[in-house]
Design a protein around this motif. Structure first.
Motif, PDB file in Angstrom:
ATOM      1  N   HIS A 121       0.834  -1.203   0.000  1.00 39.53           N
ATOM      2  CA  HIS A 121       0.000   0.000   0.000  1.00 39.53           C
ATOM      3  C   HIS A 121       0.871   1.256   0.000  1.00 39.53           C
ATOM      4  N   ARG A 122       1.948   1.246   0.744  1.00 44.01           N
ATOM      5  CA  ARG A 122       2.835   2.409   0.754  1.00 44.01           C
ATOM      6  C   ARG A 122       3.452   2.613  -0.637  1.00 44.01           C
ATOM      7  N   GLN A 123       3.772   1.524  -1.296  1.00 45.29           N
ATOM      8  CA  GLN A 123       4.299   1.630  -2.652  1.00 45.29           C
ATOM      9  C   GLN A 123       3.256   2.246  -3.583  1.00 45.29           C
ATOM     10  N   TRP A 124       2.014   1.826  -3.434  1.00 43.06           N
ATOM     11  CA  TRP A 124       0.943   2.378  -4.269  1.00 43.06           C
ATOM     12  C   TRP A 124       0.764   3.875  -4.001  1.00 43.06           C
ATOM     13  N   VAL A 125       0.826   4.252  -2.737  1.00 40.17           N
ATOM     14  CA  VAL A 125       0.643   5.664  -2.375  1.00 40.17           C
ATOM     15  C   VAL A 125       1.757   6.518  -2.972  1.00 40.17           C
ATOM     16  N   LEU A 126       3.005   6.081  -2.813  1.00 40.00           N
ATOM     17  CA  LEU A 126       4.122   6.867  -3.345  1.00 40.00           C
ATOM     18  C   LEU A 126       4.084   6.927  -4.862  1.00 40.00           C
ATOM     19  N   ASP A 127       3.590   5.874  -5.458  1.00 34.96           N
ATOM     20  CA  ASP A 127       3.526   5.840  -6.912  1.00 34.96           C
ATOM     21  C   ASP A 127       2.465   6.801  -7.453  1.00 34.96           C
ATOM     22  N   HIS A 128       1.464   7.154  -6.624  1.00 35.72           N
ATOM     23  CA  HIS A 128       0.400   8.053  -7.050  1.00 35.72           C
ATOM     24  C   HIS A 128       0.499   9.438  -6.397  1.00 35.72           C
ATOM     25  N   SER A 129       1.543   9.655  -5.643  1.00 34.80           N
ATOM     26  CA  SER A 129       1.705  10.950  -4.987  1.00 34.80           C
ATOM     27  C   SER A 129       2.189  11.999  -5.990  1.00 34.80           C
ATOM     28  N   PRO A 130       1.651  13.239  -5.928  1.00 42.98           N
ATOM     29  CA  PRO A 130       2.098  14.277  -6.868  1.00 42.98           C
ATOM     30  C   PRO A 130       3.563  14.652  -6.679  1.00 42.98           C
ATOM     31  N   ARG A 131       4.046  14.650  -5.421  1.00 41.66           N
ATOM     32  CA  ARG A 131       5.436  15.025  -5.151  1.00 41.66           C
ATOM     33  C   ARG A 131       6.032  14.025  -4.151  1.00 41.66           C
ATOM     34  N   PRO A 132       6.383  12.852  -4.583  1.00 41.61           N
ATOM     35  CA  PRO A 132       6.951  11.869  -3.660  1.00 41.61           C
ATOM     36  C   PRO A 132       8.368  12.246  -3.236  1.00 41.61           C
ATOM     37  N   ASP A 133       8.653  12.016  -1.972  1.00 41.61           N
ATOM     38  CA  ASP A 133       9.980  12.313  -1.424  1.00 41.61           C
ATOM     39  C   ASP A 133      10.770  11.006  -1.375  1.00 41.61           C
ATOM     40  N   TRP A 134      11.475  10.703  -2.458  1.00 42.47           N
ATOM     41  CA  TRP A 134      12.193   9.430  -2.537  1.00 42.47           C
ATOM     42  C   TRP A 134      13.385   9.393  -1.594  1.00 42.47           C
ATOM     43  N   THR A 135      13.982  10.545  -1.326  1.00 39.01           N
ATOM     44  CA  THR A 135      15.110  10.576  -0.383  1.00 39.01           C
ATOM     45  C   THR A 135      14.654  10.138   1.009  1.00 39.01           C
ATOM     46  N   HIS A 136      13.479  10.609   1.401  1.00 41.02           N
ATOM     47  CA  HIS A 136      12.927  10.199   2.693  1.00 41.02           C
ATOM     48  C   HIS A 136      12.661   8.692   2.711  1.00 41.02           C
ATOM     49  N   GLU A 137      12.179   8.156   1.600  1.00 39.21           N
ATOM     50  CA  GLU A 137      11.870   6.723   1.543  1.00 39.21           C
ATOM     51  C   GLU A 137      13.137   5.881   1.625  1.00 39.21           C
ATOM     52  N   ILE A 138      14.206   6.335   0.995  1.00 39.67           N
ATOM     53  CA  ILE A 138      15.476   5.611   1.104  1.00 39.67           C
ATOM     54  C   ILE A 138      15.961   5.622   2.541  1.00 39.67           C
ATOM     55  N   GLY A 139      15.818   6.777   3.205  1.00 40.12           N
ATOM     56  CA  GLY A 139      16.190   6.845   4.616  1.00 40.12           C
ATOM     57  C   GLY A 139      15.344   5.936   5.479  1.00 40.12           C
ATOM     58  N   LEU A 140      14.052   5.829   5.142  1.00 36.28           N
ATOM     59  CA  LEU A 140      13.175   4.924   5.880  1.00 36.28           C
ATOM     60  C   LEU A 140      13.634   3.475   5.711  1.00 36.28           C
ATOM     61  N   CYS A 141      14.005   3.102   4.486  1.00 37.52           N
ATOM     62  CA  CYS A 141      14.522   1.750   4.250  1.00 37.52           C
ATOM     63  C   CYS A 141      15.808   1.510   5.029  1.00 37.52           C
ATOM     64  N   ASP A 142      16.690   2.501   5.045  1.00 39.49           N
ATOM     65  CA  ASP A 142      17.929   2.361   5.819  1.00 39.49           C
ATOM     66  C   ASP A 142      17.621   2.116   7.295  1.00 39.49           C
ATOM     67  N   LEU A 143      16.609   2.819   7.809  1.00 44.49           N
ATOM     68  CA  LEU A 143      16.264   2.684   9.217  1.00 44.49           C
ATOM     69  C   LEU A 143      15.725   1.279   9.515  1.00 44.49           C
ATOM     70  N   PHE A 144      14.816   0.798   8.685  1.00 46.72           N
ATOM     71  CA  PHE A 144      14.249  -0.532   8.933  1.00 46.72           C
ATOM     72  C   PHE A 144      15.289  -1.633   8.742  1.00 46.72           C
ATOM     73  N   LEU A 145      16.175  -1.463   7.760  1.00 41.59           N
ATOM     74  CA  LEU A 145      17.216  -2.475   7.543  1.00 41.59           C
ATOM     75  C   LEU A 145      18.308  -2.400   8.604  1.00 41.59           C
ATOM     76  N   LYS A 146      18.375  -1.290   9.297  1.00 39.98           N
ATOM     77  CA  LYS A 146      19.317  -1.193  10.415  1.00 39.98           C
ATOM     78  C   LYS A 146      18.850  -2.068  11.575  1.00 39.98           C
ATOM     79  N   TYR A 147      17.529  -2.104  11.801  1.00 38.15           N
ATOM     80  CA  TYR A 147      16.984  -2.921  12.880  1.00 38.15           C
ATOM     81  C   TYR A 147      16.867  -4.396  12.481  1.00 38.15           C
ATOM     82  N   ASP A 148      16.605  -4.644  11.206  1.00 38.48           N
ATOM     83  CA  ASP A 148      16.504  -6.023  10.723  1.00 38.48           C
ATOM     84  C   ASP A 148      17.002  -6.048   9.289  1.00 38.48           C
TER      85      ASP A 148
END
Length: 588
Positions: A121-148
Motif C-alpha cells: 500500500h505504501r508503494q501504491w501511495v508513493l507511486d500516485h503521490s504528486p510530489r513523492p519524497d524518494w530521499t525520505h523513503e530511502i532513509g526509511l529503508c535504511d532505518l528498517f534495515l538497520k533494525y533487521d
C-alpha cells in the motif's frame, strides 16, 4: 525462610498478574480486531463517508479515522487498504491524502514491519503521490534495515524506491556489500546483488549475462562467506547462482520433419527459448517462413506443415532455423528403417550438457574445488559443502567425474534425508545425461538414435525427453518412476516398456504419442482403466501385476477405452465381438 518464601510468592504473583494482564490485553486487542460488528461498523462508516463525499463532491475530513483505528489495532488486515485506495481520486486533495496514508503505513510498520499489504500500500501511495519524497523513503529503508537487515519486504520496497529515485546501481551494489560484510547470513542482500551484477557488468556476448571478471570476483566473495560460516546457506546459494551464470550459445540439438501421421516439424534447442520470442524456419528452397510463438520458455518447438512444404526428393536438404537475432542452417537426411508409407528426415548436432569455461574461470573453479575438499574433510556431513563440491565437479568435467558425482548424490541422500527425493531427481537427471552422452560419444548421430535403454538405473523422474525426438523404443523398466512426465515429447515413440515401477496411470499429453503401438506397464500401481484412455492408438498392452487385473470384468473395461487394442497381456482380442460391447468381449 518464611519471609523469603512470602517475598518470592508475592513476586511470582505480581509477575503472574502482569503476564495475565498482558495476555488479557492481547486477547482483547485480537477480539476487538476480529469483532465482525466492529469491523462492519468501521467499513460501513468508510462507505457512508465515501457516499457523502460523492454527493458533496469532496471527502469529509475525518474519512481516515476508522481505517486508522482498525489498522492500528491490527495492521495484518489487508481489506482496509483497498478501501483507502478509493479515497485517492481527487487531484487537489491527492497530496494531503497521500501524506495521511504515509503516516498511517509508517505507524503500522512500527507494529508489523513484515506485512505484505502495508509495504504494497505504501508503494501504491508513493507511486500516485504528486510530489513523492524518494530521499525520505530511502532513509526509511535504511532505518528498517538497520533494525533487521534481513527484512525482505523492505528490500523489495527498496528496489522499487531506488528505481524511482534513479539511484546508480553502483551505490546500491556498495550498499549490499556493507550489509553482507555486517552479516553474511543475509540472503536478501545476496539476491539484490545478483540483480545488480548484470546492470553493472553486462556480458558483451549475452543480454542477461555477467562479465567474466565480475563473476570471478563474486566467486571470491562467496567463498570467503561460506568458509567463515559453513552452516549458513545464503552464500552457498549465491555461489550456486554464480555457477549457473556460465554462458553457452543457443544451438539446434535436433530437427525432425515427418509426413505421418500429419506433416509437421519439431525443433529442439540446447536451452529454453524465452517466452514471447518467435522461432521460425525455412524448409529447403521454400520462400515461406514458418513461425511459432510461445508465452513461456521452452526448448522443444512444433511446426505444423503443409504437404507442399515437404520436399518431394528422397535425398538430403537443408532447413534454416531462425531464433531471435540468430539463425542456424541444419542439414537433414532421410531416416533409416522407416515404413514405406511415411517419410521422415532428421538432423542436428546432438545434445551437449554442461558448459565450457575459459582458462581463467577453470582455474578459479579448480581452486574452489580444492578448498571445498579441505572443508569437507573438517565437516564431512555439511550438506552445502557436499553439494557445492558436486556442482564444481560437474562444472569442471562432469563426464570424467561421473562416478564420484554419483557417490556424492547418494551421500547427500544420507546426510539430508528430508530432501532425498530432490537429490534422487537430480541424480536421475545426471544419470540420463551420462547415458545419452555415452550413446553419442560412441559415434552415433541423432539419425541413428532410435532406441534407448534406461532400465535399472534407479530413476525417480524422466528428464531430457525433448532431446529424444528420434527414439522409437524406450525401456525404463525396474526404476522408481511414479510418473512419466513430459513423455509426450517422444514424438517418434512406438514401443514403451515401463515395467516394475510405481506408475498409477499415464499423464495428460500421452495422447500426443500418435505412433505408440506397444505399451508394457506390468507390475505397477494402475487400478483404474480410465487412467489408460489417453493411449487409444495402442495395439498391444501388457498390464500383468497391476491392481486393475484383480478386479472382475476389467478386460471389458480396458477394451472399451482402447478400441484399437489387438492384444491384452498374452491374449488376443476378437475384433468382431469387441464391437458388441464390453460385456461380450471374447479373449482367445
Amino acid at each position: 525462610h518464611k519471609n523469603a518464601r512470602t517475598s518470592k510468592g508475592a513476586q511470582l504473583g505480581r509477575e503472574g498478574r502482569s503476564r495475565a494482564e498482558g495476555e488479557s490485553g492481547e486477547s482483547s486487542r485480537l477480539q476487538r480486531a476480529n469483532d465482525p460488528d466492529f469491523y462492519q461498523a468501521c467499513v460501513g462508516r468508510e462507505g457512508r463517508g465515501s457516499s457523502e463525499a460523492d454527493s458533496r463532491g469532496a471527502h469529509p475530513e475525518p474519512r481516515h479515522f476508522y481505517s486508522v483505528e482498525l489498522q492500528e489495532r491490527d495492521p495484518h488486515l489487508p481489506p482496509l487498504f483497498p478501501v483507502s485506495h478509493t479515497h485517492l481520486t481527487s487531484e487537489e486533495e491527492a497530496l494531503k491524502a497521500c501524506s495521511v496514508e504515509q503516516s498511517l503505513t509508517q505507524q503500522c510498520l512500527r507494529v508489523n514491519p513484515k506485512s505484505y499489504c502495508i509495504w504494497l500500500h505504501r508503494q501504491w501511495v508513493l507511486d500516485h503521490s504528486p510530489r513523492p519524497d524518494w530521499t525520505h523513503e530511502i532513509g526509511l529503508c535504511d532505518l528498517f534495515l538497520k533494525y533487521d537487515e534481513r527484512n525482505f519486504h523492505c528490500w523489495d520496497y527498496r528496489r522499487f524506491v531506488t528505481s524511482k529515485a534513479a539511484v546508480p546501481p553502483s551505490e546500491e551494489f556498495s550498499f549490499t556489500y556493507d550489509k553482507i560484510a555486517a552479516n553474511f547470513s543475509n540472503y536478501s542482500a545476496w539476491h539484490y546483488r545478483s540483480k545488480l551484477l548484470p546492470l553493472l557488468h553486462p556480458s558483451p556476448d549475452h543480454s542477461e549475462g555477467v562479465a567474466e571478471t565480475a563473476l570471478l570476483q563474486e566467486h571470491e566473495l562467496a567463498q570467503n562467506a561460506f568458509f567463515t560460516d559453513p552452516s549458513d546457506q545464503s552464500a552457498w546459494l549465491y555461489h550456486r547462482w554464480l555457477l549457473g551464470k556460465t554462458e553457452r550459445p543457443t544451438a539446434v540439438v535436433c530437427l525432425l520433419i515427418r509426413s505421418l501421421p500429419q506433416p509437421e516439424a519439431f525443433v529442439t534447442f540446447n536451452q529454453p527459448i524465452k517466452g514471447a520470442e518467435t522461432v521460425g524456419m525455412v524448409v529447403a528452397e521454400s520462400p515461406v517462413l514458418l513461425t511459432e510463438k510461445s508465452d513461456w520458455p521452452k526448448s522443444l518447438w512444433r511446426f505444423p506443415l503443409s504437404d507442399d512444404v515437404i520436399p518431394s526428393n528422397e535425398g538430403a536438404f537443408t532447413v534454416t532455423v531462425v531464433f531471435g537475432e540468430s539463425r542456424e542452417v541444419v542439414s537433414l537426411c532421410r531416416c533409416e528403417g522407416e515404413e514405406e508409407e511415411g517419410r521422415c528426415w532428421v538432423g542436428g548436432r546432438g545434445p551437449v550438457f554442461g558448459s565450457t569455461h575459459t582458462a581463467a574461470t577453470s582455474s578459479v573453479l579448480a581452486a574452489e574445488l580444492d578448498s571445498c575438499k579441505e572443508l569437507l574433510e573438517m565437516e564431512p556431513d555439511n550438506k552445502w559443502c557436499i553439494l557445492t563440491t558436486l556442482l564444481l565437479l560437474q562444472a569442471l568435467d562432469w563426464l570424467a567425474n561421473s562416478t564420484q558425482i554419483g557417490d556424492m548424490f547418494r551421500r547427500l541422500c544420507e546426510v539430508d534425508h528430508y530432501r532425498q527425493g530432490y537429490y534422487q531427481d537430480m541424480l536421475s537427471r545426471f544419470t540420463i545425461e551420462c547415458l545419452v552422452m555415452g550413446v553419442f560419444q560412441d559415434g552415433l548421430s541423432p539419425v541413428s538414435l532410435s532406441s534407448l535403454d534406461l532400465s535399472g538405473k534407479g530413476l525417480s523422474r524422466l528428464y531430457h525427453t525433448d532431446y529424444m525426438l528420434t527414439i522409437r523404443t524406450l525401456n525404463i523398466s525396474n526404476n522408481q518412476l511414479c510418473s512419466l512426465n513430459h513423455i509426450e515429447n517422444l514424438v517418434s515413440l512406438e514401443t514403451l516398456v515401463a515395467d516394475n515401477n510405481q506408475l498409477q496411470g499415464l499423464p495428460p499429453g500421452t495422447e500426443k504419442l500418435q505412433m505408440l503401438k506397444v505399451l508394457s506397464i506390468r507390475n505397477n500401481q494402475v487400478a483404474d482403466p480410465r487412467q489408460l484412455h489417453c493411449v487409444k492408438v495402442v495395439k498391444v498392452l501388457r498390464l500383468q501385476g497391476n491392481p486393475l487385473c484383480d478386479s472382475q470384468g476389467w478386460e471389458g473395461l480396458v477394451t472399451k477405452e482402447l478400441t484399437f487394442l489387438e492384444q491384452l497381456n498374452d491374449l488376443t482380442i476378437s475384433p468382431e465381438l469387441q464391437l458388441q460391447g464390453p460385456e461380450n468381449i471374447l479373449l482367445k
